[in-house]
Design an enzyme around this catalytic site. Structure first.
Site, short mmCIF file in Angstrom:
data_model
loop_
_atom_site.label_atom_id
_atom_site.label_comp_id
_atom_site.label_asym_id
_atom_site.label_seq_id
_atom_site.Cartn_x
_atom_site.Cartn_y
_atom_site.Cartn_z
N LEU A 1 0.79 -1.23 0.00
CA LEU A 1 0.00 0.00 0.00
C LEU A 1 0.83 1.28 0.00
O LEU A 1 0.32 2.34 -0.33
CB LEU A 1 -0.93 0.01 1.22
CG LEU A 1 -1.95 -1.12 1.29
CD1 LEU A 1 -2.71 -1.07 2.61
CD2 LEU A 1 -2.91 -1.05 0.12
N SER A 2 2.11 1.19 0.41
CA SER A 2 2.92 2.41 0.47
C SER A 2 4.19 2.23 -0.35
O SER A 2 4.57 1.12 -0.71
CB SER A 2 3.28 2.76 1.92
OG SER A 2 4.33 1.93 2.38
N GLY A 3 4.87 3.34 -0.59
CA GLY A 3 6.07 3.32 -1.41
C GLY A 3 7.36 3.18 -0.64
O GLY A 3 8.43 3.45 -1.19
#
Length: 170
Positions: free
Chosen positions: A47-49
């Site tokens: 979900l995140s980078g």
């Protein structure tokens, strides 16, 4: 007359091929969800980078359970952010401190190491494989709407196969 019969035969083949392709597509996508679980893998959607470019946002990751003592530096692990919060984080191990039962971790795209060590109790497993951008599709497929859509696609495939295999009087 022959030309018309040839057109019908072509339409029958197209219906059969399209119906079979739709059914095989759903089977392939479902097998990506079901089969790894049979072999002890957990699947998560990035979900995140924080782990880019290695694990782009939207990737599907397969996490394998193993003993935390066996995790090496540079391995990518999945863990719960805390016991109270059920959020799952995937970061790289900077150090595995077996004596204290903790990992020091860092996201590849982050400037600094994570401020708190990760307890072995919060450890889920090590990332064994990832498929970029497929996590969004899999998350959608496991929702109620995704399951309904998959059932509709299979039903459409079956209908096309029935249309293609039906005997018609001329």
């Amino acid at each position: 007359m022959k030309k018309e019969r040839r057109k019908k035969k072509t339409a029958v083949h197209i219906c059969n091929a399209a119906g079979t392709a739709l059914i095989l597509l759903v089977i392939a996508l479902c097998s990506l969800l079901v089969l790894p679980g049979c072999f002890g893998f957990h699947m998560y959607h990035v979900l995140s980078g924080s782990m880019e470019p290695k694990l782009p946002v939207g990737s599907l990751i397969y996490v394998r359970e193993e003993k935390p003592e066996d995790v090496k530096e540079r391995d990518i692990i999945a863990f719960y952010s805390s016991k109270e919060d059920a959020g799952i984080i995937t970061h790289r191990v900077v150090k595995n401190n077996v004596v204290s039962g903790t990992f020091q971790t860092k996201g590849d795209a982050n400037d600094a190491e994570d401020p708190m060590p990760v307890s072995y109790e919060n450890y889920i497993g090590s990332v064994a494989a990832s498929i970029p951008y497929l996590g969004k599709v899999m998350t959608c497929m496991t929702s109620m709407y995704g399951k309904a859509a998959a059932a509709c696609v299979v039903a459409l495939g079956l209908m096309l196969n029935l249309i293609g295999s039906g005997k018609r009087k001329e």
